[in-house]
Design an enzyme around this catalytic site. Structure first.
Site, PDB file in Angstrom:
ATOM      1  N   GLY A 235       0.803  -1.216   0.000  1.00  0.00           N
ATOM      2  CA  GLY A 235       0.000   0.000   0.000  1.00  0.00           C
ATOM      3  C   GLY A 235       0.841   1.273   0.000  1.00  0.00           C
ATOM      4  O   GLY A 235       2.069   1.249   0.100  1.00  0.00           O
ATOM      5  N   HIS A 236       0.148   2.403  -0.089  1.00  0.00           N
ATOM      6  CA  HIS A 236       0.819   3.694  -0.172  1.00  0.00           C
ATOM      7  C   HIS A 236       1.633   4.003   1.079  1.00  0.00           C
ATOM      8  O   HIS A 236       1.257   3.662   2.198  1.00  0.00           O
ATOM      9  CB  HIS A 236      -0.191   4.819  -0.443  1.00  0.00           C
ATOM     10  CG  HIS A 236      -1.230   4.974   0.630  1.00  0.00           C
ATOM     11  ND1 HIS A 236      -1.051   5.752   1.736  1.00  0.00           N
ATOM     12  CD2 HIS A 236      -2.468   4.418   0.754  1.00  0.00           C
ATOM     13  CE1 HIS A 236      -2.125   5.701   2.498  1.00  0.00           C
ATOM     14  NE2 HIS A 236      -3.004   4.887   1.929  1.00  0.00           N
ATOM     15  N   ASN A 237       2.787   4.621   0.856  1.00  0.00           N
ATOM     16  CA  ASN A 237       3.691   5.071   1.933  1.00  0.00           C
ATOM     17  C   ASN A 237       4.302   3.937   2.750  1.00  0.00           C
ATOM     18  O   ASN A 237       4.842   4.176   3.836  1.00  0.00           O
ATOM     19  CB  ASN A 237       2.991   6.052   2.867  1.00  0.00           C
ATOM     20  CG  ASN A 237       2.691   7.381   2.188  1.00  0.00           C
ATOM     21  OD1 ASN A 237       1.588   7.553   1.657  1.00  0.00           O
ATOM     22  ND2 ASN A 237       3.644   8.291   2.192  1.00  0.00           N
TER      23      ASN A 237
END
Length: 331
Positions: A235-237
């Protein structure tokens, strides 16, 4: 390759017929007189007695080889991996740009690059020397692809993705798609713009149909030497460290940190902003709650994930309760 040549390549000793010719690597049960196979211990030692393999890679403490031809090594599995590179060499893509490939303005294609049929290269892209991009792959604007990367057919890199050197992306990989970011406002989910990037280090390998999302702000990163199996979602980050191994169908929610040399089993779910410290081992099917910390070097299992010893103790308690209930019903 002759046995004595293989032994020299592996810097190992051999016993038996050093002139025997080996043509391929095969499993113990399937190997024939011109095949190389290997023994690691346990059941494979017994199976080796019945194997028709022309040569066996065996541990140093393997017993009397009798009439067999063997190569002794401290790590047979690692040795056979090296042997495969000799007996089953990779088919190298022929450098060149297919006539149907499309290259955007300002793109820089270094020497000895292979661009397959229907490859699309965006504006400002840089493709390092010796890289290979398979048929139907789409490379977005301002992507950087390092030297000797291998992108199999139908890989998609969104804009502003950076790949280090010798990265392998298998078919269906999507790198740099928007993270799953929404804000509930007045009963309506509104998109939170995902304007960050993805950075992938050297020698990373990502399996088929896996996805790595771009950061909402900042960077989603994967460190040098990390290996992701098929159907993994980052997922993001997220920040995945160096030499991490992740098995299939595992998902990392936004903001997860996985430190160096962690091992993650298959079908693991990791909640937002969880941290898996260096060298930790997460058993298959485990669930790690939001913001949970898995301590360095610790094996954990179950949902919610807990130390393996505690997990096994709880399973034992449940087993005893089930038996007690059966006894009570029978009485």
């Amino acid at each position: 390759m002759r046995v004595k040549e293989l032994a020299a390549f592996l810097k190992a000793s051999f016993e038996g017929d050093g002139e025997r010719v080996l043509r391929k690597v095969a499993a113990l049960d399937d190997a024939g007189p011109e095949d190389l196979s290997f023994v690691t211990g346990g059941q494979s030692v017994k199976r080796a007695e019945e194997s028709a393999a022309g040569c066996l890679l065996v541990p140093n403490d393997f017993g009397n080889a009798a009439q067999r031809t063997v190569v002794r090594t401290s790590h047979p599995r690692a040795a056979v991996a090296r042997a495969i590179s000799k007996l089953h060499p990779k088919v190298e893509a022929i450098p060149g740009v297919h006539a149907s490939a499309v290259i955007g303005p300002g793109a820089i294609i270094e020497p000895n690059v292979h661009l397959g049929p229907l490859v699309s290269i965006g504006a400002g892209v840089r493709v390092g020397a010796g890289a290979s991009i398979g048929a139907g792959s789409v490379i977005g604007d301002y992507v950087v692809i390092g030297e000797k990367c291998m992108l199999h057919p139908n890989v998609t890199l969104y804009r502003d993705v950076t790949l280090g050197c010798e990265v392998v992306l298998h078919s269906g990989c999507v790198i740099g798609a928007d993270g799953f970011g929404y804000v509930l406002t007045d009963g309506i989910y509104e998109n939170f713009p995902q304007v960050g990037r993805v950075e992938i280090g050297d020698r990373v390998e990502i399996g088929a149909n896996s996805c790595v999302d771009r950061a909402a702000l900042g960077v989603t990163s994967i460190g040098d030497g990390t290996k992701l199996d098929n159907l993994v979602h980052v997922g993001h980050n997220c920040r995945i460290g160096r030499n991490v191994v992740v098995a299939a169908q595992t998902g990392f929610s936004g903001g997860v940190v996985v430190e160096d040399y962690a091992v993650i089993g298959g079908q693991v779910g990791v909640g937002d902003k969880a941290r898996i410290e260096a060298g930790a081992i997460v058993g298959s099917g485990s669930g790690i709650l939001t913001s949970k910390i898995v301590r360095a070097g610790q094996p954990v299992w179950g949902t919610p994930a807990r130390p393996l010893k505690e997990h096994l103790e709880q399973l034992g308690v449940l087993s005893r309760l089930a038996k007690q209930r059966k006894r009570e019903k029978a009485s």
